[in-house]
Design an enzyme around this catalytic site. Structure first.
Site, short mmCIF file in Angstrom:
data_model
loop_
_atom_site.label_atom_id
_atom_site.label_comp_id
_atom_site.label_asym_id
_atom_site.label_seq_id
_atom_site.Cartn_x
_atom_site.Cartn_y
_atom_site.Cartn_z
N GLU A 29 -1.85 22.91 15.68
CA GLU A 29 -0.80 23.61 16.92
C GLU A 29 0.03 22.67 17.60
O GLU A 29 0.97 22.92 17.68
CB GLU A 29 -1.44 24.57 17.46
CG GLU A 29 -0.61 25.41 18.36
CD GLU A 29 0.75 25.89 17.91
OE1 GLU A 29 1.71 25.95 18.51
OE2 GLU A 29 0.79 26.39 16.55
N ASP A 255 51.49 45.83 45.30
CA ASP A 255 52.04 46.97 45.94
C ASP A 255 51.14 47.49 47.18
O ASP A 255 49.93 47.18 47.03
CB ASP A 255 52.42 48.21 45.06
CG ASP A 255 53.75 48.07 44.24
OD1 ASP A 255 54.50 47.22 44.34
OD2 ASP A 255 53.75 48.77 43.19
N LYS A 277 56.38 48.41 49.65
CA LYS A 277 56.91 49.69 48.91
C LYS A 277 56.07 50.66 49.14
O LYS A 277 55.32 51.30 48.34
CB LYS A 277 57.22 49.54 47.59
CG LYS A 277 58.41 48.50 47.18
CD LYS A 277 59.36 49.20 46.34
CE LYS A 277 59.04 48.93 44.92
NZ LYS A 277 58.81 49.90 43.89
N GLY A 309 47.73 52.46 39.76
CA GLY A 309 47.77 53.28 38.49
C GLY A 309 48.10 52.56 37.46
O GLY A 309 47.59 51.51 37.06
N ASP A 310 49.03 53.29 36.66
CA ASP A 310 49.49 52.60 35.28
C ASP A 310 51.08 52.02 35.74
O ASP A 310 51.71 52.71 36.33
CB ASP A 310 49.72 53.72 34.26
CG ASP A 310 50.41 52.98 33.02
OD1 ASP A 310 49.39 52.27 32.13
OD2 ASP A 310 51.24 52.64 32.76
N MET A 390 53.88 61.73 44.27
CA MET A 390 54.70 61.37 45.26
C MET A 390 55.29 62.84 45.77
O MET A 390 56.38 63.03 46.23
CB MET A 390 56.04 60.61 45.35
CG MET A 390 55.46 59.13 44.94
SD MET A 390 57.11 58.09 44.17
CE MET A 390 57.23 58.56 42.53
N1 SAH Z 1 51.98 54.05 39.02
C1 SAH Z 1 50.99 54.92 39.87
C2 SAH Z 1 52.06 55.86 40.55
C3 SAH Z 1 52.89 55.13 41.71
S1 SAH Z 1 53.68 56.42 42.62
C4 SAH Z 1 50.11 55.55 39.06
O1 SAH Z 1 50.27 55.65 37.61
O2 SAH Z 1 49.20 56.13 39.44
C5 SAH Z 1 52.98 56.49 44.00
C6 SAH Z 1 52.22 57.89 43.90
O3 SAH Z 1 51.12 58.06 42.97
C7 SAH Z 1 51.52 58.60 45.30
O4 SAH Z 1 52.55 58.92 45.89
C8 SAH Z 1 50.53 59.52 44.72
O5 SAH Z 1 51.36 60.72 44.25
C9 SAH Z 1 50.05 58.92 43.35
N2 SAH Z 1 48.91 58.27 43.62
C10 SAH Z 1 48.68 56.79 43.56
N3 SAH Z 1 47.32 56.61 43.69
C11 SAH Z 1 46.75 57.75 44.18
C12 SAH Z 1 45.57 58.10 44.34
N4 SAH Z 1 44.40 57.37 44.49
N5 SAH Z 1 45.34 59.53 44.52
C13 SAH Z 1 46.23 60.32 44.79
N6 SAH Z 1 47.44 60.00 44.19
C14 SAH Z 1 47.56 58.79 44.04
#
Ligand code: SAH
Length: 484
Positions: A29, A255, A277, A309-310, A390
């Site tokens: 071993e 943003d 913005k 968001g997107d 919005m």
């Molecule tokens: N590009 C983003 C939207 C931008 S416009 C997306 O795809 O979500 C901004 C708006 O998005 C806000 O006025 C609100 O209506 C919405 N928003 C963004 N974040 C949010 C959250 N955490 N909860 C609720 N509404 C949201």
């Protein structure tokens, strides 16, 4: 090192063994353990044993070492660079050790420190990277514990990364000036994008990232802008790709809706630019933002344009992409979780519902102010689920115009403030309750409104009635009225 630090009696070095003969004498071993250890190197192993045990024979067969089935003779050490005496017999180990020393070959005798010229370490192997742990024979178990700890700490991909580094060494020496700059290059190589790509097994991606890093260091890199979706606000709703881009960025332009915690997930030394913005407080106009992206691109920067968001949903990405296209700057888009999806998830709200709603509308509601009902109004009436971005300041218009156009005032409505975030608030009600949204002063975060029959399928256990607020106002007005 202070004066009192104990000195090492055995000094670690890495010895070249590639193609060299290393001899292990013994058939049990202990010999097998040494064979496994040395088998991690590219030495030529010669194992000498009069009666090798089956395990050892099997190992030799599987690993292509040389097995000499003979009793030990001094000439077995011929040409060796290292010798291991692992017979388990003290007299024999001593004779082997003496013979090796007579030939000036460093020798190790298993468990007999006095017969050893060197000790074998516990080894963390990420070839070509190796970490050798030694205790001068004092605590082999300690060495194993330390070994296991270090092994857990280090990514298995480190070896591949070190090999990749090797293949870049010549070009780096040509292109990147010696000293601080070169150190920074390697720092970024081993902790930045190439390392991260390698970590997840993407070898070609790691090579590409390294090539790009080199191009950037040599000043010939072209700028690049990524329009990246940050998601609705929760850090863990950022995509892996978004995070990777943020870790590679020179500049992050974000943003106002993107929380600080999400921006902080980017590279520490990236420049961060808040481009604002937020309703009512534009810190930069869209034109200024477009110009900023173009000039950063021209300056050869890797830019992440981080949007909530997107990026392609109410994000004015169209204008930014056009500006980049016109300026000839390369760009890409990384999708994100849009607010409507986050709000729906918070409400467990099916955006499409079999037999109830099979289409969905993303709108702002701002276009309802005109004289004619936009197309989406008709879609809402025919059963589409409507997500309003919005929409807080136009809630009353949206409700009255949709009701006028024929949508039932009883249509279900769900509202989420700060979707996905821990401080989120959920409200439910009907289209008739929706105008109350406009007058609420307690909602300061972004608000998403979802309207449609599918909303009735949501979970209302954690939401407050949207109308309470309005009823309270009405009651308050009544009281005032009576008092007057
Ligand atoms: N590009 C983003 C939207 C931008 S416009 C997306 O795809 O979500 C901004 C708006 O998005 C806000 O006025 C609100 O209506 C919405 N928003 C963004 N974040 C949010 C959250 N955490 N909860 C609720 N509404 C949201």
């Amino acid at each position: 090192m202070t004066k009192d630090t104990p000195r090492l009696n055995a000094f670690p070095v890495f010895m070249r063994v590639e193609g060299e003969a290393v001899v292990i004498i013994g058939g049990g071993e202990e010999a097998a353990a040494k064979a496994r250890l040395l088998g991690q190197s590219s030495a030529r192993l010669r194992i000498v044993a009069a009666a090798p045990e089956p395990d050892l024979v099997a190992w030799v067969e599987a690993n292509g070492a040389e097995l000499v089935v003979e009793a030990f003779r001094p000439d077995h050490l011929e040409g060796a660079v290292l010798v291991f005496a692992a017979t388990g017999d003290e007299a024999q180990d001593r004779a082997i050790s003496e013979e090796a020393r007579r030939r000036n070959i460093p020798v190790n005798a298993v468990d007999r420190p006095e017969l050893c010229d060197f000790f074998t370490p516990a080894l963390v192997n990420r070839a070509p990277l190796a970490i050798a742990i030694g205790t001068e024979g004092a605590g082999p178990v300690l060495a194993q514990i330390v070994r296991a700890r270090i092994d857990r700490l280090l990514s298995p991909s480190l070896g591949a990364l070190a090999r990749l580094a090797n293949s870049f060494r010549d070009s780096v020496e040509k292109v990147v000036p010696k000293g601080g700059e070169r150190r920074r290059f390697w720092n970024e190589f081993f902790s930045g994008a190439p390392a991260r790509a390698m970590e997840i097994g993407h070898i070609s991606e790691a090579r590409r990232a390294a090539t790009e890093l080199l191009a950037r260091r040599s000043g010939s890199a072209a700028g690049h802008v990524a329009l990246v979706g940050a998601g609705p606000g929760a850090e863990d709703l950022l995509t892996l790709r978004a995070q990777r881009m943020m870790m590679d960025a020179d500049v992050i332009a974000y943003d106002a809706l993107v929380p600080e915690a999400v921006v902080a997930m980017g590279r520490r030394d990236a420049e961060r630019i808040a481009v604002g913005k937020r309703k009512g407080c534009h810190s930069k106009s869209q034109d200024e933002i477009n110009d900023l992206l173009v000039s950063l691109g021209h300056a050869g920067k890797r830019v992440v344009r981080l949007k909530s968001g997107d990026p392609l949903v109410f994000g004015r990405a169209g204008e930014e992409m056009q500006a980049l296209r016109e300026a000839g700057i390369s760009y890409e888009v990384v999708p994100g979780v849009t607010a409507a999806f986050a709000a729906a998830a918070d409400f467990e709200l099916p955006l499409t519902l079999r037999g109830v709603s099979s289409s969905m509308v993303f709108t702002t509601g701002h276009d309802l102010k005109g004289g004619t009902l936009p197309d989406w109004g008709k879609l809402a009436i025919s059963g589409a689920t409507v997500a309003i971005y919005m929409g807080r300041s136009v809630a009353a218009d949206v409700a009255s115009r949709l009701i006028e156009a024929g949508l039932s005032p009883d249509t279900a409505v769900a509202v989420v403030e700060n979707a996905s975030l821990s401080g989120r608030r959920r409200f439910h009600g009907t289209l008739a309750d929706l105008p109350s949204l406009e007058t609420r002063t307690d909602l300061t975060g972004p608000v998403m409104t979802i309207i449609g029959d599918a909303v009735a399928g949501a979970n209302f256990e954690r939401s407050e009635p949207l109308a309470t607020h309005m009823q309270e106002r009405a009651r308050f007005a009544d009281v005032e009225g009576t008092a007057a």
